[in-house]
Scaffold this motif. Structure first.
Motif, mmCIF file in Angstrom:
data_model
loop_
_atom_site.group_PDB
_atom_site.id
_atom_site.type_symbol
_atom_site.label_atom_id
_atom_site.label_comp_id
_atom_site.label_asym_id
_atom_site.label_seq_id
_atom_site.Cartn_x
_atom_site.Cartn_y
_atom_site.Cartn_z
ATOM 1 N N VAL A 281 0.840 -1.200 0.000
ATOM 2 C CA VAL A 281 0.000 0.000 0.000
ATOM 3 C C VAL A 281 0.871 1.244 0.000
ATOM 4 C CG1 VAL A 281 -1.702 1.336 1.284
ATOM 5 C CG2 VAL A 281 -1.914 -1.166 1.158
ATOM 6 N N ALA A 282 1.905 1.228 0.811
ATOM 7 C CA ALA A 282 2.778 2.399 0.903
ATOM 8 C C ALA A 282 4.146 1.975 1.421
ATOM 9 C CB ALA A 282 2.178 3.457 1.821
ATOM 10 N N ILE A 283 5.174 2.721 1.021
ATOM 11 C CA ILE A 283 6.545 2.496 1.498
ATOM 12 C C ILE A 283 7.061 3.779 2.112
ATOM 13 C CG2 ILE A 283 8.899 1.815 0.921
ATOM 14 C CD1 ILE A 283 7.831 0.258 -1.425
ATOM 15 N N GLY A 284 7.582 3.673 3.303
ATOM 16 C CA GLY A 284 8.155 4.832 3.969
ATOM 17 C C GLY A 284 9.653 4.872 3.766
ATOM 18 N N LEU A 285 10.371 4.969 4.879
ATOM 19 C CA LEU A 285 11.828 5.036 4.819
ATOM 20 C C LEU A 285 12.416 3.778 4.188
ATOM 21 C CD1 LEU A 285 14.102 6.998 5.893
ATOM 22 C CD2 LEU A 285 14.295 5.401 7.812
ATOM 23 N N ALA B 53 13.261 -1.642 4.399
ATOM 24 C CA ALA B 53 12.186 -0.702 4.065
ATOM 25 C C ALA B 53 11.042 -0.848 5.060
ATOM 26 C CB ALA B 53 11.680 -0.950 2.649
ATOM 27 N N ARG B 54 10.431 0.269 5.349
ATOM 28 C CA ARG B 54 9.217 0.261 6.177
ATOM 29 C C ARG B 54 8.033 0.290 5.219
ATOM 30 N NH1 ARG B 54 9.521 0.391 11.261
ATOM 31 N NH2 ARG B 54 7.480 1.335 11.586
ATOM 32 N N ILE B 55 7.241 -0.777 5.287
ATOM 33 C CA ILE B 55 6.194 -0.994 4.291
ATOM 34 C C ILE B 55 4.866 -1.283 4.970
ATOM 35 C CG2 ILE B 55 5.450 -2.500 2.397
ATOM 36 C CD1 ILE B 55 8.413 -2.954 1.743
ATOM 37 N N ARG B 56 3.822 -0.698 4.404
ATOM 38 C CA ARG B 56 2.469 -1.065 4.833
ATOM 39 C C ARG B 56 1.859 -1.917 3.723
ATOM 40 N NH1 ARG B 56 -2.958 1.080 5.118
ATOM 41 N NH2 ARG B 56 -2.449 2.937 3.899
ATOM 42 N N ASP B 57 1.538 -3.136 4.065
ATOM 43 C CA ASP B 57 0.923 -3.991 3.053
ATOM 44 C C ASP B 57 -0.598 -3.940 3.180
ATOM 45 O OD1 ASP B 57 1.854 -6.942 4.872
ATOM 46 O OD2 ASP B 57 -0.130 -6.025 4.805
ATOM 47 N N ILE B 58 -1.270 -4.610 2.283
ATOM 48 C CA ILE B 58 -2.714 -4.477 2.157
ATOM 49 C C ILE B 58 -3.457 -5.016 3.381
ATOM 50 C CG2 ILE B 58 -3.130 -6.696 1.021
ATOM 51 C CD1 ILE B 58 -5.004 -5.151 -0.914
ATOM 52 N N MET C 97 -2.404 -4.685 6.584
ATOM 53 C CA MET C 97 -1.993 -3.999 7.802
ATOM 54 C C MET C 97 -2.437 -2.538 7.782
ATOM 55 S SD MET C 97 -0.466 -6.508 9.276
ATOM 56 C CE MET C 97 0.437 -5.763 10.610
ATOM 57 N N ILE C 98 -2.603 -1.973 8.982
ATOM 58 C CA ILE C 98 -2.923 -0.551 9.080
ATOM 59 C C ILE C 98 -1.706 0.251 9.516
ATOM 60 C CG2 ILE C 98 -5.358 -0.972 9.575
ATOM 61 C CD1 ILE C 98 -4.731 -0.375 12.511
ATOM 62 N N PHE C 99 -0.587 -0.444 9.799
ATOM 63 C CA PHE C 99 0.618 0.262 10.178
ATOM 64 C C PHE C 99 1.800 -0.295 9.387
ATOM 65 C CE2 PHE C 99 1.859 -3.400 12.603
ATOM 66 C CZ PHE C 99 0.671 -3.882 13.144
ATOM 67 N N PHE C 100 2.932 0.401 9.469
ATOM 68 C CA PHE C 100 4.123 0.017 8.725
ATOM 69 C C PHE C 100 4.932 -1.017 9.505
ATOM 70 C CE2 PHE C 100 4.452 3.046 5.160
ATOM 71 C CZ PHE C 100 3.445 3.921 5.475
ATOM 72 N N GLN C 101 5.565 -1.901 8.757
ATOM 73 C CA GLN C 101 6.463 -2.900 9.339
ATOM 74 C C GLN C 101 7.809 -2.841 8.647
ATOM 75 O OE1 GLN C 101 3.901 -6.498 8.801
ATOM 76 N NE2 GLN C 101 4.439 -6.880 10.933
ATOM 77 N N ASP C 102 8.824 -3.291 9.344
ATOM 78 C CA ASP C 102 10.173 -3.376 8.772
ATOM 79 C C ASP C 102 10.327 -4.656 7.967
ATOM 80 O OD1 ASP C 102 12.208 -1.738 11.277
ATOM 81 O OD2 ASP C 102 11.741 -1.147 9.223
ATOM 82 N N TYR C 103 10.873 -4.519 6.778
ATOM 83 C CA TYR C 103 11.192 -5.669 5.943
ATOM 84 C C TYR C 103 12.665 -5.614 5.556
ATOM 85 C CZ TYR C 103 6.220 -6.683 5.432
ATOM 86 O OH TYR C 103 4.919 -7.005 5.681
ATOM 87 N N TRP C 104 13.251 -6.805 5.383
ATOM 88 C CA TRP C 104 14.659 -6.921 5.026
ATOM 89 C C TRP C 104 14.808 -7.809 3.797
ATOM 90 C CZ3 TRP C 104 18.558 -4.348 7.526
ATOM 91 C CH2 TRP C 104 18.242 -3.771 8.755
ATOM 92 N N GLY C 105 15.798 -7.475 2.978
ATOM 93 C CA GLY C 105 16.164 -8.355 1.894
ATOM 94 C C GLY C 105 17.100 -9.443 2.386
ATOM 95 N N GLN C 106 17.468 -10.327 1.483
ATOM 96 C CA GLN C 106 18.317 -11.452 1.847
ATOM 97 C C GLN C 106 19.802 -11.084 1.840
ATOM 98 O OE1 GLN C 106 17.211 -10.891 -1.156
ATOM 99 N NE2 GLN C 106 18.983 -11.235 -2.467
ATOM 100 N N GLY C 107 20.130 -9.941 1.288
ATOM 101 C CA GLY C 107 21.513 -9.488 1.271
ATOM 102 C C GLY C 107 22.207 -9.772 -0.051
ATOM 103 N N THR C 108 23.157 -8.924 -0.387
ATOM 104 C CA THR C 108 23.976 -9.123 -1.576
ATOM 105 C C THR C 108 25.440 -8.884 -1.192
ATOM 106 O OG1 THR C 108 24.249 -8.518 -3.922
ATOM 107 C CG2 THR C 108 23.706 -6.723 -2.409
ATOM 108 N N GLN C 109 26.305 -9.778 -1.617
ATOM 109 C CA GLN C 109 27.703 -9.746 -1.200
ATOM 110 C C GLN C 109 28.515 -8.770 -2.054
ATOM 111 O OE1 GLN C 109 29.427 -11.624 1.365
ATOM 112 N NE2 GLN C 109 31.021 -10.131 0.845
ATOM 113 N N VAL C 110 29.213 -7.895 -1.363
ATOM 114 C CA VAL C 110 30.181 -7.007 -2.011
ATOM 115 C C VAL C 110 31.556 -7.360 -1.474
ATOM 116 C CG1 VAL C 110 30.990 -4.640 -2.244
ATOM 117 C CG2 VAL C 110 28.539 -5.130 -2.352
ATOM 118 N N THR C 111 32.461 -7.722 -2.365
ATOM 119 C CA THR C 111 33.820 -8.064 -1.981
ATOM 120 C C THR C 111 34.776 -7.181 -2.765
ATOM 121 O OG1 THR C 111 33.179 -10.363 -1.566
ATOM 122 C CG2 THR C 111 35.534 -9.900 -1.782
#
Length: 121
Positions: A29-33, A97-102, A104-118
């Motif tokens: 629904v929306a993405i914050g920070l 990212a702080r995301i509100r999905d369809i 929920m009425i509030f935002f939650q923190d979501y994380w990706g799986q990560g990408t390696q930088v060497t």
């Protein structure tokens, strides 16, 4: 279900550049920070940079002008341009990212799986 997927990590030589991408998908629904974190081996995860929906940016002190965060609100994406790479930039880089999905009425923190930088010196 909301997902964050990073890409762009690689093995690069010191002094080189990389552009990391992160795409959010799902019933959003929306993405914050949005932001980037990194975690080096044996170290705690640390914030690298974040960006608000309106484009205001904050950077960790160690960035020192080498990193640029940006986002594309229409595509639900955030990017991290890294220039003048140093060996100490070697880490797994995570998108957050702080995301509100369809459902929920509030935002939650979501994380990706990560990408390696060497970075090789």
């Amino acid at each position: 279900q909301v997902q964050l997927v990073e890409s762009g990590g690689a093995l690069v030589q010191a002094g080189g550049s990389l552009r990391l991408s992160c795409a959010a998908s799902g019933r959003i629904v929306a993405i914050g920070l949005m932001g980037w974190y990194r975690q080096a081996p044996g170290e705690q995860r640390e914030v690298v940079a974040n960006i608000t929906t309106g484009g205001s940016r904050n950077y960790a002190d160690f960035v020192k002008g080498r990193f640029t965060i940006s986002r594309d609100n229409a595509k639900n994406m955030v990017f991290l341009q890294i220039n003048s790479l140093k060996a100490e930039d070697t880490a797994v880089y995570y998108c957050n990212a702080r995301i509100r999905d369809i459902n929920m009425i509030f935002f939650q923190d979501y994380w990706g799986q990560g990408t390696q930088v060497t970075v090789s010196s």
